[in-house]
Motif scaffolding. Structure first.
Motif, PDB file in Angstrom:
ATOM      1  N   ARG A 179      -1.934   3.576   8.546  1.00  0.00           N
ATOM      2  CA  ARG A 179      -2.565   2.418   8.301  1.00  0.00           C
ATOM      3  C   ARG A 179      -2.943   1.738   9.590  1.00  0.00           C
ATOM      4  O   ARG A 179      -1.802   1.540  10.243  1.00  0.00           O
ATOM      5  CB  ARG A 179      -1.842   1.543   7.196  1.00  0.00           C
ATOM      6  CG  ARG A 179      -2.661   0.167   6.544  1.00  0.00           C
ATOM      7  CD  ARG A 179      -1.829  -0.630   5.791  1.00  0.00           C
ATOM      8  NE  ARG A 179      -0.428  -1.217   6.438  1.00  0.00           N
ATOM      9  CZ  ARG A 179       0.289  -1.790   5.584  1.00  0.00           C
ATOM     10  NH1 ARG A 179      -0.075  -2.097   4.206  1.00  0.00           N
ATOM     11  NH2 ARG A 179       1.229  -2.438   5.829  1.00  0.00           N
ATOM     12  N   ILE A 225      -9.227 -10.472   9.108  1.00  0.00           N
ATOM     13  CA  ILE A 225      -8.274  -9.299   9.424  1.00  0.00           C
ATOM     14  C   ILE A 225      -8.078  -8.495   8.359  1.00  0.00           C
ATOM     15  O   ILE A 225      -7.790  -9.134   7.069  1.00  0.00           O
ATOM     16  CB  ILE A 225      -6.754 -10.157   9.769  1.00  0.00           C
ATOM     17  CG1 ILE A 225      -6.897 -10.863  10.881  1.00  0.00           C
ATOM     18  CG2 ILE A 225      -6.113  -8.891   9.796  1.00  0.00           C
ATOM     19  CD1 ILE A 225      -5.687 -11.465  11.449  1.00  0.00           C
ATOM     20  N   LYS A 226      -8.272  -7.104   8.472  1.00  0.00           N
ATOM     21  CA  LYS A 226      -8.380  -6.101   7.546  1.00  0.00           C
ATOM     22  C   LYS A 226      -7.571  -5.079   7.933  1.00  0.00           C
ATOM     23  O   LYS A 226      -7.122  -4.723   8.987  1.00  0.00           O
ATOM     24  CB  LYS A 226      -9.698  -5.802   7.034  1.00  0.00           C
ATOM     25  CG  LYS A 226     -10.674  -6.852   6.597  1.00  0.00           C
ATOM     26  CD  LYS A 226     -12.090  -6.292   6.234  1.00  0.00           C
ATOM     27  CE  LYS A 226     -12.909  -7.418   5.637  1.00  0.00           C
ATOM     28  NZ  LYS A 226     -14.252  -6.741   5.288  1.00  0.00           N
ATOM     29  N   SER A 227      -7.091  -4.303   6.894  1.00  0.00           N
ATOM     30  CA  SER A 227      -6.528  -3.075   7.144  1.00  0.00           C
ATOM     31  C   SER A 227      -7.023  -1.850   6.261  1.00  0.00           C
ATOM     32  O   SER A 227      -7.739  -2.002   5.066  1.00  0.00           O
ATOM     33  CB  SER A 227      -5.039  -3.129   6.719  1.00  0.00           C
ATOM     34  OG  SER A 227      -4.449  -4.112   7.216  1.00  0.00           O
ATOM     35  N   ARG A 228      -7.000  -0.683   6.874  1.00  0.00           N
ATOM     36  CA  ARG A 228      -7.552   0.310   6.255  1.00  0.00           C
ATOM     37  C   ARG A 228      -6.667   1.597   6.644  1.00  0.00           C
ATOM     38  O   ARG A 228      -5.885   1.648   7.732  1.00  0.00           O
ATOM     39  CB  ARG A 228      -9.144   1.008   6.647  1.00  0.00           C
ATOM     40  CG  ARG A 228     -10.017  -0.179   6.368  1.00  0.00           C
ATOM     41  CD  ARG A 228     -10.359  -0.165   4.729  1.00  0.00           C
ATOM     42  NE  ARG A 228     -11.416  -1.019   4.347  1.00  0.00           N
ATOM     43  CZ  ARG A 228     -11.284  -2.258   4.084  1.00  0.00           C
ATOM     44  NH1 ARG A 228     -10.185  -2.974   4.158  1.00  0.00           N
ATOM     45  NH2 ARG A 228     -12.389  -3.154   3.877  1.00  0.00           N
ATOM     46  N   ASP A 262      -3.120  -3.924  15.133  1.00  0.00           N
ATOM     47  CA  ASP A 262      -1.843  -3.074  15.076  1.00  0.00           C
ATOM     48  C   ASP A 262      -1.950  -1.928  14.326  1.00  0.00           C
ATOM     49  O   ASP A 262      -3.066  -1.725  13.850  1.00  0.00           O
ATOM     50  CB  ASP A 262      -0.671  -4.167  14.630  1.00  0.00           C
ATOM     51  CG  ASP A 262       0.642  -3.590  15.053  1.00  0.00           C
ATOM     52  OD1 ASP A 262       0.610  -2.596  15.694  1.00  0.00           O
ATOM     53  OD2 ASP A 262       1.446  -4.601  15.180  1.00  0.00           O
ATOM     54  N   THR A 312      -4.765  -1.923  11.454  1.00  0.00           N
ATOM     55  CA  THR A 312      -4.788  -3.421  11.001  1.00  0.00           C
ATOM     56  C   THR A 312      -5.905  -3.892  12.176  1.00  0.00           C
ATOM     57  O   THR A 312      -5.468  -3.709  13.282  1.00  0.00           O
ATOM     58  CB  THR A 312      -3.960  -4.351  10.716  1.00  0.00           C
ATOM     59  OG1 THR A 312      -3.027  -3.639   9.645  1.00  0.00           O
ATOM     60  CG2 THR A 312      -4.410  -5.837  10.267  1.00  0.00           C
ATOM     61  N   LYS A 322      -9.225  -6.737  13.329  1.00  0.00           N
ATOM     62  CA  LYS A 322     -10.044  -8.145  13.548  1.00  0.00           C
ATOM     63  C   LYS A 322     -11.525  -7.735  13.361  1.00  0.00           C
ATOM     64  O   LYS A 322     -11.966  -6.679  14.241  1.00  0.00           O
ATOM     65  CB  LYS A 322      -9.838  -8.871  14.324  1.00  0.00           C
ATOM     66  CG  LYS A 322     -10.706 -10.354  14.269  1.00  0.00           C
ATOM     67  CD  LYS A 322     -10.224 -11.146  15.393  1.00  0.00           C
ATOM     68  CE  LYS A 322      -9.080 -11.829  14.843  1.00  0.00           C
ATOM     69  NZ  LYS A 322      -9.034 -13.310  16.086  1.00  0.00           N
ATOM     70  N   ASP A 371       0.856  -1.074   0.260  1.00  0.00           N
ATOM     71  CA  ASP A 371       0.043   0.040   0.060  1.00  0.00           C
ATOM     72  C   ASP A 371       0.833   1.294  -0.044  1.00  0.00           C
ATOM     73  O   ASP A 371       0.369   2.276   0.182  1.00  0.00           O
ATOM     74  CB  ASP A 371      -0.894   0.140   1.330  1.00  0.00           C
ATOM     75  CG  ASP A 371      -1.884  -1.096   1.194  1.00  0.00           C
ATOM     76  OD1 ASP A 371      -2.362  -1.730   0.128  1.00  0.00           O
ATOM     77  OD2 ASP A 371      -2.319  -1.554   2.537  1.00  0.00           O
TER      78      ASP A 371
END
Length: 433
Positions: free
Chosen positions: A128, A138-141, A211, A130, A132, A59
């Protein structure tokens, strides 16, 4: 792009790109708008003649390229390189600190920060996160607080009487912790991050923040300054200025020559990462486009890379810091950077190509060589050249205050470099051998 639109678009790009993650996101949006298609590294690629594509890694790094022909081993690539990261303060994993009635953030210095320039500034936070989800995924935005949420106050002169005569050394462990709020307010960092994520992104259903990679940044907007609008002042000109110029040059190409833009993360800390210039990202992409080993080598040797990274402008208050014969001025053209110890990758042939391109566009060219009694910095140029063997030129726009929280460049220089790089993407023959 017309000259009247160039700097306003540049300022918007700088404002929307507080971190390498956001810079990459901004470039993705612009490339999609220009008709480029996004590729994923974990998918099978079908590359068509006449295509425009981009791919990102982590990213925070991006490669965009055009394929007017698939005959890369004969045409080579017209490559432009830059980096997405800038010196800053990054949050430590256990960043929550409470001292003497104030909630603060523990931060780590990233890159060669001019520490004192971060004092008494309005700071925000972005990056960013991360997490749950309630379903177990598990995702990141990306996250950007945008408003000023912190500051690092200076110490009053009454408590530091010698500051103006003896100098001021900032202790990065004890004296750069941003103050968020007073301790009478509740503060739990992960809860604040979750609230901000939910405010920015609908329907996340977050069960836990796992995280984060967050950075502090200057909340002051970029601006055109000077009595006659001579200067651009902004955070992160090194090197988002080059990312923007390179991206717009690629978009403005006539799509008749295979051209490629690479903007990588982690240059300020050596580039050794999966998404840095000293990692495999560029070679991975090029080998997927030229899987035949013989064709790959031929393609590289028919190519040229222009590594664009800011150059040190002659500061009128510190003129002795320059070699007087190699002291570039702001708004007098881009700067070819030369170092015979290979801190820059420029050679006489790559320099000659750029000088010829600039002459055709009617723009001046300057040269920078560091004083012989001073250490020289470096760029992604020698790293990329050494990794894949591509002939390389190191160039940059003259800048005041490099690695300050707020840097200054010329309001005329970026458009000039854009015009020359646009011509570079159309160049049929680089060196006649």
């Amino acid at each position: 792009m017309e000259s009247s639109n160039f700097n306003p678009s540049l300022l918007r790009f700088l404002q929307s790109s507080p971190t390498p993650f956001h810079a990459t996101q901004s470039m993705k949006s612009r490339l999609l708008e220009a008709g480029f298609l996004e590729l994923r590294e974990d998918d099978n690629w079908v590359i068509d003649e006449g295509g425009r594509y981009f791919v990102s890694r982590n990213d925070s790094s991006l490669i965009a390229f055009t394929t007017p022909t698939l005959d890369f081993f004969n045409t080579g690539w017209r490559m432009i390189g830059a980096h997405t990261d800038s010196p800053c303060f990054k949050l430590k994993p256990n960043a929550q600190v409470t001292r003497h009635g104030h909630h603060q953030l523990g931060v780590e210095v990233y890159g060669g920060v001019l520490l004192h320039t971060w004092l008494d500034r309005d700071l925000s936070m972005a990056g960013r996160a991360t997490f749950k989800t309630e379903s177990g995924d598990i995702k990141s935005r990306l996250i950007d607080f945008k408003k000023a949420i912190a500051t690092i106050p200076n110490l009053a002169i009454h408590l530091n009487r010698g500051v103006n005569t003896d100098g001021f050394a900032v202790n990065p462990q004890e004296e750069i912790l941003p103050i968020l709020c007073d301790a009478t307010n509740e503060f739990e960092l992960k809860r604040v991050i979750q609230q901000q994520l939910e405010a920015e992104h609908d329907g996340l259903n977050i069960s836990a923040i796992l995280d984060f990679e967050l950075s502090m940044y200057d909340a002051q907007a970029p601006a055109i300054v000077g009595l006659h609008d001579e200067y651009i002042c902004s955070a992160r000109l090194d090197n988002l200025l080059s990312c923007f110029v390179g991206m717009e040059a690629l978009i403005a190409s006539d799509y008749e020559r295979p051209s490629l833009l690479i903007c990588t993360d982690h240059e300020e800390v050596g580039s050794l990462s999966t998404c840095g210039a000293n990692g495999p990202f560029l070679e991975d992409v090029l080998r997927r486009l030229s899987p035949n080993p013989e064709h790959y080598v031929r393609a590289i040797q028919n190519s040229m890379l222009i590594s664009a990274d800011n150059a040190h402008a002659l500061h009128p208050n510190y003129a002795s810091k320059h070699d007087k014969l190699h002291a570039p001025s702001i708004n007098q053209g881009a700067v070819i950077k030369v170092n015979n110890n290979q801190r820059y990758a420029t050679n006489s042939e790559t320099s000659a190509v750029y000088k010829d391109l600039a002459e055709q566009e009617g723009y001046d060219v300057q040269t920078f060589v560091v004083r012989s009694d001073m250490a020289c910095g470096s760029t992604i140029g020698p790293i990329t050249s050494g990794e894949i063997g591509v002939p390389t030129l190191d160039i940059g726009l003259p800048t005041f205050g490099m690695h300050s929280i707020r840097e200054t460049a010329g309001s005329k220089d970026a458009y000039g470099l854009y015009k020359v790089l646009s011509r570079f993407t159309k160049r049929a023959t680089l060196i006649d051998r």
